[in-house]
Design a protein around this motif. Structure first.
Motif, PDB file in Angstrom:
ATOM      1  N   ARG A   1      -4.040  70.893  53.786  1.00 51.75           N
ATOM      2  CA  ARG A   1      -3.458  69.800  54.668  1.00 51.75           C
ATOM      3  C   ARG A   1      -2.363  70.336  55.550  1.00 51.75           C
ATOM      4  O   ARG A   1      -1.584  71.064  55.021  1.00 51.75           O
ATOM      5  N   LYS A   2      -2.475  69.758  56.830  1.00 53.45           N
ATOM      6  CA  LYS A   2      -1.398  70.385  57.722  1.00 53.45           C
ATOM      7  C   LYS A   2       0.011  69.445  57.573  1.00 53.45           C
ATOM      8  O   LYS A   2       1.028  70.265  57.497  1.00 53.45           O
ATOM      9  N   LYS A   3      -0.256  68.282  57.632  1.00 48.33           N
ATOM     10  CA  LYS A   3       1.159  67.458  57.451  1.00 48.33           C
ATOM     11  C   LYS A   3       1.526  66.903  56.080  1.00 48.33           C
ATOM     12  O   LYS A   3       2.331  66.731  55.386  1.00 48.33           O
ATOM     13  N   MET A   4       0.278  66.392  55.223  1.00 46.00           N
ATOM     14  CA  MET A   4       0.608  65.675  53.928  1.00 46.00           C
ATOM     15  C   MET A   4       0.633  66.708  52.756  1.00 46.00           C
ATOM     16  O   MET A   4       0.004  67.549  52.853  1.00 46.00           O
ATOM     17  N   LYS A   5       1.354  66.118  51.762  1.00 41.22           N
ATOM     18  CA  LYS A   5       1.252  67.096  50.653  1.00 41.22           C
ATOM     19  C   LYS A   5       1.245  65.819  49.539  1.00 41.22           C
ATOM     20  O   LYS A   5       1.513  64.795  49.858  1.00 41.22           O
ATOM     21  N   ILE A   6       0.569  66.096  48.477  1.00 37.40           N
ATOM     22  CA  ILE A   6       0.233  65.336  47.355  1.00 37.40           C
ATOM     23  C   ILE A   6       1.033  65.619  46.072  1.00 37.40           C
ATOM     24  O   ILE A   6       1.360  66.861  45.871  1.00 37.40           O
TER      25      ILE A   6
ATOM     26  N   PHE B   1      -1.048  51.510  51.063  1.00 34.40           N
ATOM     27  CA  PHE B   1      -0.127  51.993  51.728  1.00 34.40           C
ATOM     28  C   PHE B   1       1.468  51.660  51.713  1.00 34.40           C
ATOM     29  O   PHE B   1       1.691  50.405  51.501  1.00 34.40           O
ATOM     30  N   TYR B   2       2.526  52.519  51.610  1.00 32.49           N
ATOM     31  CA  TYR B   2       3.823  52.158  51.607  1.00 32.49           C
ATOM     32  C   TYR B   2       4.665  52.530  52.877  1.00 32.49           C
ATOM     33  O   TYR B   2       4.462  53.653  53.232  1.00 32.49           O
ATOM     34  N   TYR B   3       5.394  51.582  53.239  1.00 35.57           N
ATOM     35  CA  TYR B   3       6.301  51.957  54.381  1.00 35.57           C
ATOM     36  C   TYR B   3       7.852  51.884  54.169  1.00 35.57           C
ATOM     37  O   TYR B   3       8.077  50.921  53.371  1.00 35.57           O
ATOM     38  N   TYR B   4       8.527  52.603  54.801  1.00 38.75           N
ATOM     39  CA  TYR B   4      10.030  52.688  54.701  1.00 38.75           C
ATOM     40  C   TYR B   4      10.725  52.382  56.125  1.00 38.75           C
ATOM     41  O   TYR B   4      10.282  53.003  56.913  1.00 38.75           O
ATOM     42  N   GLN B   5      11.311  51.084  56.241  1.00 40.25           N
ATOM     43  CA  GLN B   5      11.730  50.747  57.333  1.00 40.25           C
ATOM     44  C   GLN B   5      10.761  50.610  58.637  1.00 40.25           C
ATOM     45  O   GLN B   5      10.766  51.288  59.524  1.00 40.25           O
ATOM     46  N   LYS B   6       9.542  50.099  58.079  1.00 38.71           N
ATOM     47  CA  LYS B   6       8.353  50.091  58.823  1.00 38.71           C
ATOM     48  C   LYS B   6       7.681  51.179  59.415  1.00 38.71           C
ATOM     49  O   LYS B   6       6.615  51.273  59.970  1.00 38.71           O
ATOM     50  N   LYS B   7       8.148  52.226  58.761  1.00 39.97           N
ATOM     51  CA  LYS B   7       7.407  53.610  58.949  1.00 39.97           C
ATOM     52  C   LYS B   7       6.396  53.958  57.656  1.00 39.97           C
ATOM     53  O   LYS B   7       7.224  54.135  56.528  1.00 39.97           O
ATOM     54  N   TRP B   8       5.270  54.299  58.196  1.00 44.90           N
ATOM     55  CA  TRP B   8       4.408  54.761  56.829  1.00 44.90           C
ATOM     56  C   TRP B   8       4.827  56.087  56.298  1.00 44.90           C
ATOM     57  O   TRP B   8       4.948  57.056  56.978  1.00 44.90           O
ATOM     58  N   PHE B   9       5.074  55.986  54.738  1.00 46.74           N
ATOM     59  CA  PHE B   9       5.605  57.480  54.266  1.00 46.74           C
ATOM     60  C   PHE B   9       4.758  57.694  53.142  1.00 46.74           C
ATOM     61  O   PHE B   9       4.766  59.028  52.872  1.00 46.74           O
ATOM     62  N   CYS B  10       3.990  56.824  52.392  1.00 45.80           N
ATOM     63  CA  CYS B  10       3.067  57.469  51.283  1.00 45.80           C
ATOM     64  C   CYS B  10       2.247  56.535  51.109  1.00 45.80           C
ATOM     65  O   CYS B  10       2.052  55.273  51.507  1.00 45.80           O
ATOM     66  N   PHE B  11       1.043  56.981  50.452  1.00 42.95           N
ATOM     67  CA  PHE B  11       0.095  55.911  49.717  1.00 42.95           C
ATOM     68  C   PHE B  11      -0.366  56.671  48.471  1.00 42.95           C
ATOM     69  O   PHE B  11      -0.401  57.569  48.168  1.00 42.95           O
ATOM     70  N   ILE B  12      -1.048  55.654  47.853  1.00 46.73           N
ATOM     71  CA  ILE B  12      -1.462  55.743  46.283  1.00 46.73           C
ATOM     72  C   ILE B  12      -2.938  56.073  46.551  1.00 46.73           C
ATOM     73  O   ILE B  12      -3.604  55.324  47.081  1.00 46.73           O
TER      74      ILE B  12
ATOM     75  N   PHE C   1       1.992  62.025  50.618  1.00 45.25           N
ATOM     76  CA  PHE C   1       3.379  61.959  51.397  1.00 45.25           C
ATOM     77  C   PHE C   1       2.909  62.183  52.642  1.00 45.25           C
ATOM     78  O   PHE C   1       2.643  63.528  53.155  1.00 45.25           O
ATOM     79  N   VAL C   2       3.317  61.396  53.721  1.00 42.14           N
ATOM     80  CA  VAL C   2       3.122  61.504  55.204  1.00 42.14           C
ATOM     81  C   VAL C   2       3.685  62.991  55.751  1.00 42.14           C
ATOM     82  O   VAL C   2       3.121  63.468  56.483  1.00 42.14           O
ATOM     83  N   HIS C   3       4.792  63.083  55.468  1.00 42.29           N
ATOM     84  CA  HIS C   3       5.606  64.406  56.122  1.00 42.29           C
ATOM     85  C   HIS C   3       5.981  65.431  54.934  1.00 42.29           C
ATOM     86  O   HIS C   3       6.848  65.866  54.864  1.00 42.29           O
ATOM     87  N   GLY C   4       4.850  65.318  54.310  1.00 45.14           N
ATOM     88  CA  GLY C   4       5.069  66.126  53.071  1.00 45.14           C
ATOM     89  C   GLY C   4       5.317  67.631  53.417  1.00 45.14           C
ATOM     90  O   GLY C   4       6.149  68.408  52.539  1.00 45.14           O
TER      91      GLY C   4
END
Length: 117
Positions: free
Chosen positions: A84-89, A44-55, A68-71
């Motif tokens: 998916r409702k929020k994520m896009k890949i 999982f990858y975080y930007y400024q401590k907020k989760w934004f994506c994962f592989i 991407f979390v807010h895809g």
């Protein structure tokens, strides 16, 4: 913690290992504010401590993608919601060159969304 994340990547067969390691480096090098953690056997990858994506890698289907979390807030032709409702890949084929330009554009948009929230 790094050893646990390293194990995820190193346990994969080629060419998937090289592709996943490249994606890892690309995401981590994209911004000095990006951090990596492993949860549920997934990087999982975080930007400024907020989760934004994962592989994600499915060894049975041989599929790699970055989720991407807010895809849903990102408009890009290479991002797929697939119900998916929020994520896009962003799908990656380990046997083909990665569309770096699209990945850079998506990462830039994802970071802007997280920096403003």
């Amino acid at each position: 913690m790094a050893e646990c994340v390293d194990h995820f990547f190193n346990a994969q067969d080629e060419p998937y290992r090289s592709c996943l390691l490249f994606l890892r480096s690309f995401i981590l090098d994209f911004s000095e504010r990006v951090e990596e953690q492993r949860k549920n056997n997934t990087p999982f990858y975080y930007y400024q401590k907020k989760w934004f994506c994962f592989i994600s890698y499915d060894p049975k289907g041989k599929e790699i993608y970055i989720s991407f979390v807010h895809g849903n807030k990102i408009s890009h032709p290479t991002l797929l919601s697939e119900g998916r409702k929020k994520m896009k890949i962003f799908r990656i084929d380990a046997h083909e060159d990665i569309d770096i330009k699209s990945l850079e554009e998506i990462l830039t948009m994802a970071i802007k969304i997280h920096a403003s929230s």
